[in-house]
Each structure stands twice: as structure tokens, then as C-alpha cells.
Motif scaffolding. Structure first.
Motif, PDB file in Angstrom:
ATOM      1  N   HIS A  40       0.979   1.012   3.317  1.00 46.50           N
ATOM      2  CA  HIS A  40       2.007   2.080   5.361  1.00 46.50           C
ATOM      3  C   HIS A  40       0.845   2.554   6.023  1.00 46.50           C
ATOM      4  O   HIS A  40      -0.286   2.562   5.399  1.00 46.50           O
ATOM      5  CB  HIS A  40       2.723   3.092   3.998  1.00 46.50           C
ATOM      6  CG  HIS A  40       3.495   4.152   5.040  1.00 46.50           C
ATOM      7  ND1 HIS A  40       3.104   5.091   6.055  1.00 46.50           N
ATOM      8  CD2 HIS A  40       4.696   4.082   5.203  1.00 46.50           C
ATOM      9  CE1 HIS A  40       4.197   4.721   7.014  1.00 46.50           C
ATOM     10  NE2 HIS A  40       4.874   4.923   6.546  1.00 46.50           N
ATOM     11  N   ALA A  41       1.381   2.159   6.932  1.00 41.99           N
ATOM     12  CA  ALA A  41       0.641   1.841   7.952  1.00 41.99           C
ATOM     13  C   ALA A  41      -0.341   3.228   8.840  1.00 41.99           C
ATOM     14  O   ALA A  41      -1.526   3.015   8.905  1.00 41.99           O
ATOM     15  CB  ALA A  41       1.210   1.758   9.412  1.00 41.99           C
ATOM     16  N   GLU A  42       0.568   4.381   7.858  1.00 38.86           N
ATOM     17  CA  GLU A  42      -0.094   5.426   8.391  1.00 38.86           C
ATOM     18  C   GLU A  42      -0.334   6.146   7.624  1.00 38.86           C
ATOM     19  O   GLU A  42      -1.774   7.193   7.132  1.00 38.86           O
ATOM     20  CB  GLU A  42       0.805   6.342   8.894  1.00 38.86           C
ATOM     21  CG  GLU A  42       1.267   6.084  10.019  1.00 38.86           C
ATOM     22  CD  GLU A  42       3.051   6.922  11.218  1.00 38.86           C
ATOM     23  OE1 GLU A  42       3.689   7.347  10.570  1.00 38.86           O
ATOM     24  OE2 GLU A  42       3.213   6.194  12.202  1.00 38.86           O
ATOM     25  N   GLN A  43       0.013   6.229   6.171  1.00 39.85           N
ATOM     26  CA  GLN A  43      -0.251   6.576   5.209  1.00 39.85           C
ATOM     27  C   GLN A  43      -0.531   6.406   3.897  1.00 39.85           C
ATOM     28  O   GLN A  43      -1.844   6.721   2.687  1.00 39.85           O
ATOM     29  CB  GLN A  43       1.539   6.979   3.890  1.00 39.85           C
ATOM     30  CG  GLN A  43       2.157   7.822   5.044  1.00 39.85           C
ATOM     31  CD  GLN A  43       3.394   8.532   4.091  1.00 39.85           C
ATOM     32  OE1 GLN A  43       3.712   7.967   3.067  1.00 39.85           O
ATOM     33  NE2 GLN A  43       4.634   8.807   4.715  1.00 39.85           N
ATOM     34  N   GLY A  44      -1.659   4.599   3.997  1.00 44.93           N
ATOM     35  CA  GLY A  44      -2.643   4.283   3.688  1.00 44.93           C
ATOM     36  C   GLY A  44      -1.312   3.146   2.239  1.00 44.93           C
ATOM     37  O   GLY A  44       0.009   3.144   2.664  1.00 44.93           O
ATOM     38  N   PRO A  45      -2.777   3.115   1.207  1.00 40.12           N
ATOM     39  CA  PRO A  45      -2.262   2.585   0.448  1.00 40.12           C
ATOM     40  C   PRO A  45      -0.460   2.997  -0.580  1.00 40.12           C
ATOM     41  O   PRO A  45      -1.009   4.776  -1.132  1.00 40.12           O
ATOM     42  CB  PRO A  45      -2.947   2.506  -0.949  1.00 40.12           C
ATOM     43  CG  PRO A  45      -4.603   2.994  -0.101  1.00 40.12           C
ATOM     44  CD  PRO A  45      -4.066   3.720   0.882  1.00 40.12           C
ATOM     45  N   ILE A  46      -0.114   2.829  -1.212  1.00 38.34           N
ATOM     46  CA  ILE A  46       1.155   2.981  -1.584  1.00 38.34           C
ATOM     47  C   ILE A  46       1.135   2.617  -3.447  1.00 38.34           C
ATOM     48  O   ILE A  46       1.381   3.090  -4.428  1.00 38.34           O
ATOM     49  CB  ILE A  46       2.173   2.518  -0.996  1.00 38.34           C
ATOM     50  CG1 ILE A  46       2.232   2.891   0.062  1.00 38.34           C
ATOM     51  CG2 ILE A  46       3.611   2.614  -1.906  1.00 38.34           C
ATOM     52  CD1 ILE A  46       3.813   2.801   0.605  1.00 38.34           C
ATOM     53  N   ASP A  47       1.144   1.135  -3.067  1.00 38.49           N
ATOM     54  CA  ASP A  47       0.826   0.245  -4.784  1.00 38.49           C
ATOM     55  C   ASP A  47      -0.029  -0.857  -4.980  1.00 38.49           C
ATOM     56  O   ASP A  47      -0.664  -1.504  -3.520  1.00 38.49           O
ATOM     57  CB  ASP A  47       2.105   0.238  -4.981  1.00 38.49           C
ATOM     58  CG  ASP A  47       2.676  -0.357  -7.283  1.00 38.49           C
ATOM     59  OD1 ASP A  47       2.234   0.181  -7.747  1.00 38.49           O
ATOM     60  OD2 ASP A  47       2.915  -1.371  -6.259  1.00 38.49           O
ATOM     61  N   GLN A  48      -0.251  -1.390  -5.710  1.00 39.82           N
ATOM     62  CA  GLN A  48      -1.039  -2.367  -5.459  1.00 39.82           C
ATOM     63  C   GLN A  48      -0.940  -3.233  -7.093  1.00 39.82           C
ATOM     64  O   GLN A  48      -0.590  -2.892  -8.630  1.00 39.82           O
ATOM     65  CB  GLN A  48      -2.653  -2.493  -5.730  1.00 39.82           C
ATOM     66  CG  GLN A  48      -3.571  -1.707  -6.603  1.00 39.82           C
ATOM     67  CD  GLN A  48      -5.042  -2.302  -6.599  1.00 39.82           C
ATOM     68  OE1 GLN A  48      -4.911  -2.650  -5.736  1.00 39.82           O
ATOM     69  NE2 GLN A  48      -5.688  -1.217  -7.350  1.00 39.82           N
TER      70      GLN A  48
END
Length: 139
Positions: A40-48
Motif C-alpha cells: 500500500h503506497a501509504e501503509q506499506g506491505p500488506i501481503d506476500q
């Protein structure tokens, strides 16, 4: 590292980004899959998720015709002057997995193609026609 990361914005205007990197294998300069990371551009990593070449049969044809392949389901970094080390890879399994992953997280990523920054460009980034570049991560 074989090349820089590939980062795409699958849906224009969305804060979601898809980053694709080669995953290092157990031997120096070897790679055994792709890591897809949803950011997410503002919140960072979400999943991988890691998509292994072996589980998606990427090098099955090459490995079956090459007796004694030291690293089945992997490739090693090649030279700048020779063919890319993933030449002859069957990317259909990886493409399908990338489409499934982006469909889960990014609604509409595969519905309407846009000229730049699409998820389809992310799939094209792993094309065996691409040339390896040495260096670190791009972003």
C-alpha cells in the motif's frame, strides 16, 4: 541479484502496488522462484507470496532434457553476453498464479488494460525475452 524489482500499479489511481522479485535459491547466484509482494503506497506491505519455479513447472521441459541438472527448478545468473539463464522457461503456470493472486487482492486488475503500470506488464516482466541486469533492488 539478477535484476531490479518490478513494481506495478495494476489499477490507475489505486494506492496498491505489486512488487515482483526473484527469490534466491540455496546456492549463490541461483534463483528458485518469484516473490510477489502487495504494497500500500501509504501503509506499506500488506501481503506476500512466493511462487516457486518447481511447483509451477517453469523449467520442467529443460530439466527433463538435461540429464544431471544440478539445480532442477532453478536458474543461475548468466553472463551479459549469453542467452538469459531462464531461456526456454514455460511461464504459463506462473502467469496463471500471478493473475489469481492479483484478482484476490486487486479487484479489476485484469478487467481493463491501461497503457502503463498494469498487472499485465508485471507478467510481461518475467518474460524469458527480458535480459538480466546486475545490481540491487530498484526501489
Amino acid at each position: 541479484m539478477v535484476s531490479d524489482s518490478y513494481i506495478a500499479t495494476p489499477v490507475p489511481g489505486s494506492p496498491l502496488r505489486l512488487r515482483i522479485d526473484f527469490t534466491p535459491g540455496i546456492y549463490m547466484h541461483s534463483y528458485d522462484g518469484l516473490r510477489l509482494k502487495l504494497l500500500h503506497a501509504e501503509q506499506g506491505p500488506i501481503d506476500q507470496i512466493v511462487l516457486g519455479f518447481a511447483e509451477h513447472h517453469t523449467f520442467r521441459r529443460r530439466d527433463a532434457t538435461t540429464s544431471g541438472t544440478a539445480w532442477p527448478g532453478t536458474f543461475r545468473r548468466g553472463t551479459e553476453s549469453g542467452p538469459p539463464p531462464w531461456e526456454g522457461a514455460d511461464l504459463s503456470g506462473l502467469r496463471s498464479a500471478i493473475v489469481q493472486y492479483t484478482d484476490v487482492w486487486i479487484s479489476g486488475a485484469w478487467k481493463a488494460p491501461t497503457p502503463t503500470g498494469t498487472a499485465s506488464r508485471a507478467v510481461q516482466a518475467i518474460s524469458p525475452l527480458a535480459r538480466p541486469r546486475t545490481g540491487g533492488s530498484a526501489r
